[in-house]
Design a protein around this motif. Structure first.
Motif, PDB file in Angstrom:
ATOM      1  N   ASP A  40       2.443 -27.495 -40.169  1.00  0.00           N
ATOM      2  CA  ASP A  40       1.047 -27.951 -40.220  1.00  0.00           C
ATOM      3  C   ASP A  40       0.188 -27.000 -39.386  1.00  0.00           C
ATOM      4  OD1 ASP A  40       1.264 -30.566 -41.688  1.00  0.00           O
ATOM      5  OD2 ASP A  40       2.575 -31.030 -39.996  1.00  0.00           O
ATOM      6  N   GLU A  41      -1.094 -27.017 -39.654  1.00  0.00           N
ATOM      7  CA  GLU A  41      -2.014 -26.221 -38.846  1.00  0.00           C
ATOM      8  C   GLU A  41      -2.134 -26.846 -37.458  1.00  0.00           C
ATOM      9  OE1 GLU A  41      -6.704 -24.787 -38.821  1.00  0.00           O
ATOM     10  OE2 GLU A  41      -5.824 -25.724 -40.598  1.00  0.00           O
TER      11      GLU A  41
ATOM     12  N   GLY B  81      -9.697 -33.389 -18.692  1.00  0.00           N
ATOM     13  CA  GLY B  81     -10.135 -32.017 -18.929  1.00  0.00           C
ATOM     14  C   GLY B  81      -9.254 -30.956 -18.307  1.00  0.00           C
ATOM     15  N   THR B  82      -8.116 -31.334 -17.750  1.00  0.00           N
ATOM     16  CA  THR B  82      -7.245 -30.340 -17.094  1.00  0.00           C
ATOM     17  C   THR B  82      -6.215 -29.750 -18.040  1.00  0.00           C
ATOM     18  OG1 THR B  82      -5.636 -32.028 -16.412  1.00  0.00           O
ATOM     19  CG2 THR B  82      -7.463 -31.539 -14.888  1.00  0.00           C
ATOM     20  N   THR B  83      -5.972 -30.406 -19.183  1.00  0.00           N
ATOM     21  CA  THR B  83      -4.846 -30.028 -20.033  1.00  0.00           C
ATOM     22  C   THR B  83      -5.257 -30.030 -21.501  1.00  0.00           C
ATOM     23  OG1 THR B  83      -3.394 -31.133 -18.437  1.00  0.00           O
ATOM     24  CG2 THR B  83      -2.416 -30.520 -20.546  1.00  0.00           C
ATOM     25  N   LEU B  84      -4.657 -29.103 -22.231  1.00  0.00           N
ATOM     26  CA  LEU B  84      -4.853 -29.013 -23.677  1.00  0.00           C
ATOM     27  C   LEU B  84      -3.479 -28.778 -24.298  1.00  0.00           C
ATOM     28  CD1 LEU B  84      -6.807 -28.773 -26.145  1.00  0.00           C
ATOM     29  CD2 LEU B  84      -6.893 -26.308 -25.664  1.00  0.00           C
ATOM     30  N   MET B  85      -3.093 -29.655 -25.222  1.00  0.00           N
ATOM     31  CA  MET B  85      -1.776 -29.474 -25.848  1.00  0.00           C
ATOM     32  C   MET B  85      -1.924 -29.203 -27.335  1.00  0.00           C
ATOM     33  SD  MET B  85       0.064 -33.190 -26.232  1.00  0.00           S
ATOM     34  CE  MET B  85      -0.685 -34.577 -27.117  1.00  0.00           C
ATOM     35  N   TYR B  86      -1.042 -28.322 -27.837  1.00  0.00           N
ATOM     36  CA  TYR B  86      -0.984 -27.982 -29.245  1.00  0.00           C
ATOM     37  C   TYR B  86       0.429 -28.287 -29.759  1.00  0.00           C
ATOM     38  CZ  TYR B  86      -5.402 -25.353 -29.419  1.00  0.00           C
ATOM     39  OH  TYR B  86      -6.725 -24.989 -29.407  1.00  0.00           O
ATOM     40  N   PRO B  87       0.618 -29.375 -30.505  1.00  0.00           N
ATOM     41  CA  PRO B  87       1.919 -29.591 -31.151  1.00  0.00           C
ATOM     42  C   PRO B  87       2.151 -28.517 -32.220  1.00  0.00           C
ATOM     43  CG  PRO B  87       0.660 -31.637 -31.024  1.00  0.00           C
ATOM     44  CD  PRO B  87      -0.278 -30.525 -30.681  1.00  0.00           C
ATOM     45  N   VAL B  88       3.322 -27.908 -32.200  1.00  0.00           N
ATOM     46  CA  VAL B  88       3.668 -26.825 -33.121  1.00  0.00           C
ATOM     47  C   VAL B  88       5.059 -27.112 -33.683  1.00  0.00           C
ATOM     48  CG1 VAL B  88       4.168 -24.365 -33.326  1.00  0.00           C
ATOM     49  CG2 VAL B  88       2.281 -25.123 -31.881  1.00  0.00           C
ATOM     50  N   ALA B  89       5.217 -26.990 -34.994  1.00  0.00           N
ATOM     51  CA  ALA B  89       6.523 -27.207 -35.624  1.00  0.00           C
ATOM     52  C   ALA B  89       6.735 -26.161 -36.701  1.00  0.00           C
ATOM     53  CB  ALA B  89       6.610 -28.608 -36.218  1.00  0.00           C
ATOM     54  N   SER B  90       7.976 -25.693 -36.807  1.00  0.00           N
ATOM     55  CA  SER B  90       8.315 -24.676 -37.799  1.00  0.00           C
ATOM     56  C   SER B  90       9.682 -24.984 -38.395  1.00  0.00           C
ATOM     57  CB  SER B  90       8.335 -23.286 -37.160  1.00  0.00           C
ATOM     58  OG  SER B  90       8.809 -22.318 -38.081  1.00  0.00           O
TER      59      SER B  90
ATOM     60  N   ILE C 105      -2.545 -19.522 -30.031  1.00  0.00           N
ATOM     61  CA  ILE C 105      -2.048 -20.394 -31.100  1.00  0.00           C
ATOM     62  C   ILE C 105      -2.235 -19.730 -32.461  1.00  0.00           C
ATOM     63  CG2 ILE C 105      -2.360 -22.619 -32.253  1.00  0.00           C
ATOM     64  CD1 ILE C 105      -0.937 -22.782 -29.557  1.00  0.00           C
ATOM     65  N   GLU C 106      -3.357 -19.022 -32.633  1.00  0.00           N
ATOM     66  CA  GLU C 106      -3.589 -18.307 -33.889  1.00  0.00           C
ATOM     67  C   GLU C 106      -2.524 -17.235 -34.096  1.00  0.00           C
ATOM     68  OE1 GLU C 106      -7.187 -15.828 -36.167  1.00  0.00           O
ATOM     69  OE2 GLU C 106      -7.500 -16.681 -34.170  1.00  0.00           O
ATOM     70  N   ARG C 107      -2.142 -16.537 -33.028  1.00  0.00           N
ATOM     71  CA  ARG C 107      -1.084 -15.527 -33.135  1.00  0.00           C
ATOM     72  C   ARG C 107       0.248 -16.168 -33.500  1.00  0.00           C
ATOM     73  NH1 ARG C 107      -0.250 -12.064 -28.042  1.00  0.00           N
ATOM     74  NH2 ARG C 107       1.398 -11.271 -29.423  1.00  0.00           N
ATOM     75  N   ILE C 108       0.528 -17.339 -32.893  1.00  0.00           N
ATOM     76  CA  ILE C 108       1.784 -18.041 -33.213  1.00  0.00           C
ATOM     77  C   ILE C 108       1.801 -18.440 -34.679  1.00  0.00           C
ATOM     78  CG2 ILE C 108       3.112 -20.154 -32.768  1.00  0.00           C
ATOM     79  CD1 ILE C 108       2.110 -19.985 -29.851  1.00  0.00           C
ATOM     80  N   ALA C 109       0.688 -18.974 -35.174  1.00  0.00           N
ATOM     81  CA  ALA C 109       0.608 -19.394 -36.572  1.00  0.00           C
ATOM     82  C   ALA C 109       0.726 -18.204 -37.521  1.00  0.00           C
ATOM     83  CB  ALA C 109      -0.702 -20.140 -36.816  1.00  0.00           C
ATOM     84  N   GLY C 110       0.199 -17.043 -37.092  1.00  0.00           N
ATOM     85  CA  GLY C 110       0.300 -15.861 -37.941  1.00  0.00           C
ATOM     86  C   GLY C 110       1.686 -15.255 -37.949  1.00  0.00           C
ATOM     87  N   ALA C 111       2.423 -15.444 -36.865  1.00  0.00           N
ATOM     88  CA  ALA C 111       3.750 -14.832 -36.768  1.00  0.00           C
ATOM     89  C   ALA C 111       4.851 -15.700 -37.356  1.00  0.00           C
ATOM     90  CB  ALA C 111       4.068 -14.524 -35.300  1.00  0.00           C
ATOM     91  N   HIS C 112       4.598 -17.023 -37.485  1.00  0.00           N
ATOM     92  CA  HIS C 112       5.667 -17.926 -37.924  1.00  0.00           C
ATOM     93  C   HIS C 112       5.143 -18.925 -38.949  1.00  0.00           C
ATOM     94  CE1 HIS C 112       8.295 -16.413 -34.755  1.00  0.00           C
ATOM     95  NE2 HIS C 112       7.268 -16.521 -33.918  1.00  0.00           N
ATOM     96  N   ARG C 113       6.058 -19.406 -39.786  1.00  0.00           N
ATOM     97  CA  ARG C 113       5.706 -20.387 -40.806  1.00  0.00           C
ATOM     98  C   ARG C 113       5.728 -21.776 -40.188  1.00  0.00           C
ATOM     99  NH1 ARG C 113       9.616 -19.464 -43.854  1.00  0.00           N
ATOM    100  NH2 ARG C 113      10.922 -21.305 -43.468  1.00  0.00           N
TER     101      ARG C 113
END
Length: 695
Positions: free
Chosen positions: A104-105, A114-123, A93-101
């Motif tokens: 939100d963080e 405990g089986t899943t972790l989701m990261y909402p990402v918008a650009s 996720i840090e790489r995605i944030a560094g590569a694209h605008r």
């Protein structure tokens, strides 16, 4: 001198027509090649013009950065995520944030089990550029990779749009090649010639190329929307309707070649004989399709002009280019069954003579039995599955759908797809408080502000596109005056509601326009009512058969909301085609002095083979859609193909013929044919038998 000029004209006209078509195609070529560039398959290109979700999409385009591409990166391990898995997710996720605008963080949201972790990402990087959006989604997927039992999928509305666009972009080639192959196979079986089938197929291909250029012109000149669905349907119509017109023309031309020595003169006679019926039928199809302009749904409204362009380009090609090429090739194109001048067609036992005789002996019994059968089949429509969800729109599961299924299983207690609310900037705080106090809302967060508007991202407590989330969206819309509620789930609600509205508006317009054209053509009220009632019954029966197979046999979890309207327009417009061929011949026989019952049976016997061949070709071209990887296209192709077959082999053959025999002269009421002739009956002119067509 006169004979010399006539001979020169015979030689020059076909070459002139061919030259004009070469020039037209050369002019259309630069535009036809650009059609794919203006094809749009974003949600806003399908949405109704005045819907909340459309307003949200338009306002978001004006916010800082423009339209946002929303994604959800989903990390999952069946046995439970480990510390190493969470560290891997954080690095990616840090790489995605560094590569694209990003807007939100990114913040990780773990599931309770405990089986899943989701990261909402918008650009906002791609904006409205679909190619840039697809590149963004592709890059995020390249960065977020699986590893050592850790499953990583990228979902969300942006990823789903990319997967859908990839499918639509992949349709053009396979759809064209499959359609051409199916038509070629049927033409070989029908014509029984190793060469003749190539001519109408090549002409249909040229008509399709011309239609692409005209469609691009409509988009540039009038803003007509072009989607993957509408351009695919246009190709189907060009090959299906165009081949139908070719079958009628070639059959009549072959007949005239036995009677007339010169191919040019035989073609002129053939065009005079079948041209009016072809023009009338294509005009009816065009009028029916143009009624879609009354639809509020962008995708349906755009399909009307594009479908009309396909039919009219096919008509122009089959009435000009096809005759020119056939005349230039001469009789030898029919080898090995060359129609010699002065010869007679080989007599065959007609299947349609036997079918017509059975309908003529007990017309009321046949009519009642057919009506009961169609009514029983129509009851299957009550078994149609509910509205199709986004994730169920693919016949094979893409990455975005896999992510949505994982989220639905891991987060049953909350929504995972944001609801977008756009509110006036000065009321942002009050709107945010009102949203948070709304039942069914899990969380709400203020986002971008610009151009007098503020964006608020809302998560519901219910899963996406569930009854609970739908209730939450409707509650927000009722509560928030002056604000707009959109997002992927809201778009599906608007699509469903607008399709229901369009059915109420467009269906009566289609019926009225087709009925008026038939009244003007047949100079009767009863005969057009029979034809319209027949095609409506066919539509109901075809939908009923769909209800019997979509869920149990095909395994579809929903029905496309636009299926009812689009299948109705196509089946009514195309089905009336064959009714025109049959009734027009029936009227011609009555004008020649035949009794109505005799005229009905003669019309069936003389046109049945051609209509059957045309129906098979049209059904086969629409059946090509069932091989496509999108459920809406499969459902539409299936219903139309089944409807065309029912119309061709049951309704036209038995029901329309039986109704005509039972009603007698009353079928032509109130025209003069409905009245008994004064004095002794005129001698009936024996009908010319068309060249038999293999079915």
């Amino acid at each position: 001198m006169g004979a010399a000029r006539t001979s020169t004209r015979r030689r020059a006209v076909p070459w002139l027509v061919l030259g004009l078509w070469i020039a037209v195609l050369a002019l259309a070529s630069p535009f036809a090649s650009k059609l794919a560039d203006v094809q749009r398959d974003r949600a806003v290109d399908y949405l109704p013009a005045g819907a909340d979700s459309t307003q949200v999409a338009r306002i978001e385009d004006r916010l800082p950065g423009g339209e946002a591409t929303e994604m959800v990166v989903v990390y999952h391990r069946d046995s439970g995520l480990t510390a190493a898995d969470r560290a891997t997710a954080a690095r990616q996720i840090e790489r995605i944030a560094g590569a694209h605008r990003l807007t939100d963080e990114p913040r990780g949201i773990p599931s309770r089990d405990g089986t899943t972790l989701m990261y909402p990402v918008a650009s906002t990087e791609p904006g409205q550029d679909e190619k840039a959006r697809d590149a963004l989604v592709g890059d995020v997927r390249d960065i977020a990779r699986d590893g050592d039992g850790l499953n990583v999928d990228v979902g969300g509305s942006g990823a789903l749009a990319t997967d859908a666009a990839e499918v639509y972009n992949s349709l053009d080639g396979p759809l064209l090649y499959t359609t051409a192959a199916v038509v070629a196979l049927l033409l070989i079986l029908i014509y029984r010639s190793p060469f003749l089938w190539l001519v109408p197929l090549a002409v249909a291909g040229m008509a399709d190329y011309l239609s692409m250029g005209v469609a691009y012109g409509l988009n540039q000149g009038f803003g007509t929307s072009v989607s993957g669905q509408s351009s695919g349907i246009m190709t189907i119509l060009v090959f299906g309707a165009g081949t139908d017109y070719a079958l009628l023309l070639v059959s009549r031309y072959r007949e005239e070649l036995r009677r007339i020595e010169r191919p040019y003169d035989a073609m002129v006679a053939a065009l005079k004989g079948c041209g009016p019926a072809v023009l009338a039928s294509s005009g009816t199809v065009a009028a029916g399709l143009l009624c879609l302009l009354a639809a509020d749904l962008n995708s349906s409204r755009g399909m009307g002009p594009l479908g009309t362009v396909g039919v009219l380009c096919a008509l122009a090609a089959m009435l000009t280019l096809l005759p020119a090429i056939l005349v230039l090739l001469g009789r030898r194109v029919f080898w090995p069954l060359v129609p010699r001048h002065g010869s007679t067609a080989k007599a065959r036992r007609s299947l349609f003579t036997a079918m017509g005789s059975s309908a003529g002996r007990r017309p009321l019994t046949v009519l009642a039995a057919g009506a009961v059968l169609l009514g029983a089949l129509a009851l299957g429509a009550f078994n149609l599955p509910g509205s199709l969800k986004q994730e169920d729109s693919f016949t094979s599961k893409p990455d975005a759908v896999a992510a949505m299924e994982t989220l639905a299983a891991a987060y049953p207690e909350r929504g995972t797809q944001p609801i977008s609310v756009i509110t006036p900037q000065e009321r942002a705080e009050a709107t945010l408080a009102s949203i948070r106090a709304t039942r069914g809302v899990d969380s709400a967060q203020e986002g971008r502000t610009g151009d007098g508007w503020t964006e608020i991202s809302v998560l519901a407590t219910a899963p996406p596109q569930s009854a609970g989330e739908t209730a939450t969206i409707e509650a927000l819309r009722d509560k928030l005056d002056g604000s707009y509620v959109g997002g992927a789930s809201a778009e599906q609600i608007d699509l469903k509601d607008t399709n229901a509205r369009d059915r109420l508006v467009v269906v009566p317009i289609v019926l009225l326009s087709v009925l008026l054209i038939l009244v003007a053509l047949l100079r009767s009220i009863v005969a057009p009512l029979i034809l319209v009632a027949a095609v409506v019954a066919v539509w109901g029966a075809a939908l009923g058969i769909g209800g019997l197979v979509f869920g149990p046999l095909f395994g579809f979890d929903g029905t496309d909301p636009g299926l009812g309207l689009l299948s109705f327009v196509f089946l009514v417009a195309l089905g009336v085609d064959y009714g025109i061929f049959l009734m027009h011949r029936m009227r011609e026989e009555c004008l020649n002095g035949a009794e109505p019952a005799t005229a009905a049976l003669t019309a069936l016997r003389t046109t049945g083979g051609v209509i059957a061949s045309a129906g098979l070709v049209l059904a086969a071209t629409f059946a090509v859609l069932t091989s496509m990887p999108l459920v809406p296209l499969v459902e539409l192709g299936f219903v139309i193909a089944v409807g065309v077959l029912l119309d061709t082999f049951l309704v036209r053959t038995y029901l329309v013929t039986s109704a005509s025999v039972a009603l007698g002269r009353r079928v032509w009421w109130p025209g003069r044919l409905s009245r008994e002739p004064e004095g002794p009956p005129r001698p009936s002119v024996p009908p010319k038998e068309p060249e038999p067509v293999a079915v």
